[in-house]
Design a protein around this motif. Structure first.
Motif, PDB file in Angstrom:
ATOM      1  N   ARG A 164      14.980  10.407  10.306  1.00 18.88           N
ATOM      2  CA  ARG A 164      16.145  11.246  10.019  1.00 18.88           C
ATOM      3  C   ARG A 164      15.821  12.370   9.033  1.00 18.88           C
ATOM      4  N   PHE A 165      15.002  12.081   8.029  1.00 17.92           N
ATOM      5  CA  PHE A 165      14.732  13.057   6.978  1.00 17.92           C
ATOM      6  C   PHE A 165      13.330  13.664   7.071  1.00 17.92           C
ATOM      7  N   ASN A 166      12.607  13.396   8.158  1.00 16.54           N
ATOM      8  CA  ASN A 166      11.273  13.972   8.318  1.00 16.54           C
ATOM      9  C   ASN A 166      11.374  15.434   8.730  1.00 16.54           C
ATOM     10  N   SER A 167      10.579  16.274   8.106  1.00 21.30           N
ATOM     11  CA  SER A 167      10.558  17.697   8.463  1.00 21.30           C
ATOM     12  C   SER A 167       9.459  18.022   9.459  1.00 21.30           C
ATOM     13  N   CYS A 168       8.510  17.095   9.664  1.00 22.67           N
ATOM     14  CA  CYS A 168       7.427  17.303  10.617  1.00 22.67           C
ATOM     15  C   CYS A 168       6.849  15.948  11.005  1.00 22.67           C
ATOM     16  N   SER A 169       6.041  15.926  12.044  1.00 24.51           N
ATOM     17  CA  SER A 169       5.426  14.684  12.509  1.00 24.51           C
ATOM     18  C   SER A 169       4.279  14.296  11.564  1.00 24.51           C
ATOM     19  N   GLY A 170       4.320  13.070  11.072  1.00 23.18           N
ATOM     20  CA  GLY A 170       3.297  12.622  10.124  1.00 23.18           C
ATOM     21  C   GLY A 170       3.841  12.411   8.734  1.00 23.18           C
TER      22      GLY A 170
END
Length: 325
Positions: free
Chosen positions: A168-174
């Motif tokens: 939900r709060f990730n801005s990018c993969s990883g």
């Protein structure tokens, strides 16, 4: 962006960047965390096997140490995730990310809870020794430890209730990002740091005062018989040694806990994305490796138990009834 700078090179438009550090730095951090992890798991497993196997070690105090060793083993296993994310990338997916934080909160909370139980146990043993065996029974300790583990699970669920939507709060993969509001941070600070530390400090200050008074009383001339006096000295020395040993465990824990919470409260959004944070977390995790070393230094029964385990004498019939005390 160069391919080697991305966590997932195939996802050019959505991948996070790796930390800007040399491969030697990443390798050094990974090896350090791997070493701490393996030593932590191995040493605490020895404590768990010793207390579980040898009947002579089945007492309320050791059952609390067993719970502490179990939480420390989990800390060692969580360190493997830290080792594999030394480059600043999270490779295990959003679900495992949430699971990681849930387990981290449970284990951290339970470590604090175990320290509180240790302080209460030593307080009753030193300040009310005549009623210790009636107040602190193995069954009561088992119930308290079980309730603590369940409470820590519920606490983690409540604290992360807004984060159970994966990514939900990730801005990018990883990335592995968990956000909590100001209220959650204040609650966490109060119930996992301020209140437990206050209880631990108050109880151990009281224990220290009573121990000093007892030592002074033993040194002063008394009309009691020599045999009675020597018996009292033996009893007091055993309790004082246990109080000192567990006091060292508590002090080391507090020293390692405070920097951890300073980082969590001030840099929670990037808890897996900075090398400095990884080192502070490693300091907290390293406490789990120190606990069995402290036991081995102060407790001869643990050294004897480890000798029996390492030499495989534990496989012999009747080894559980071996005399260690």
């Amino acid at each position: 962006m160069e391919e080697e700078e991305l966590c997932f090179p195939k996802l050019l438009n959505s991948s996070c960047k790796k930390l800007k550090q040399s491969r030697s730095e990443t390798l050094l951090i990974s090896l350090l965390l791997c070493f701490i992890s393996l030593i932590t798991v191995a040493l605490n497993l020895l404590v768990i096997i010793s207390i579980s196997h040898f009947r002579q070690l089945h007492n309320p105090t050791n059952f609390i140490l067993l719970s502490l060793a179990a939480s420390d083993v989990c800390v060692g296993l969580l360190l493997l995730f830290q080792m594999m994310t030394a480059d600043g990338c999270w490779y295990f997916g959003d679900f495992v990310c949430i699971l990681y934080y849930v387990l981290d909160i449970i284990i951290t909370s339970m470590s604090v809870g175990n320290m509180v139980l240790i302080s209460v146990d030593r307080y009753v043993a030193i300040c009310d020794p005549l009623h210790y065996r009636t107040k602190i029974t193995q069954k009561r300790v088992q119930v308290c430890v079980s309730l603590f583990w369940i409470s820590c699970l519920l606490y983690a669920i409540v604290l992360l209730r807004n984060n159970f939507k994966p990514g939900r709060f990730n801005s990018c993969s990883g990335e592995c990002v968990i956000l909590s509001g100001l209220h959650e941070q204040i609650v966490d600070l109060i119930f996992i740091l301020i209140i437990p530390v206050a209880v631990i400090v108050v109880l151990y200050v009281r224990v220290f005062v009573v121990v000093v008074a007892q030592v002074q009383a033993m040194r002063s001339p008394a009309p009691a018989a020599t045999q009675q006096r020597s018996a009292r000295v033996r009893i007091h020395k055993s309790e004082i040694k246990a109080a000192v040993t567990l006091g060292v465990v508590v002090v080391v824990f507090l020293v390692c806990l405070c920097p951890y919470y300073c980082v969590v409260l001030t840099n929670q959004d990037a808890i897996l994305n900075t090398v400095s944070t990884a080192f502070v977390l490693s300091l907290f995790y390293f406490n789990s490796c120190l606990n069995p070393l402290i036991y081995a230094f102060f407790y001869s029964w643990l050294r004897k138990a480890i000798r029996v385990i390492v030499t495989l004498q534990i496989l012999q019939s009747g080894s559980s009834d071996a005399s260690l005390l």
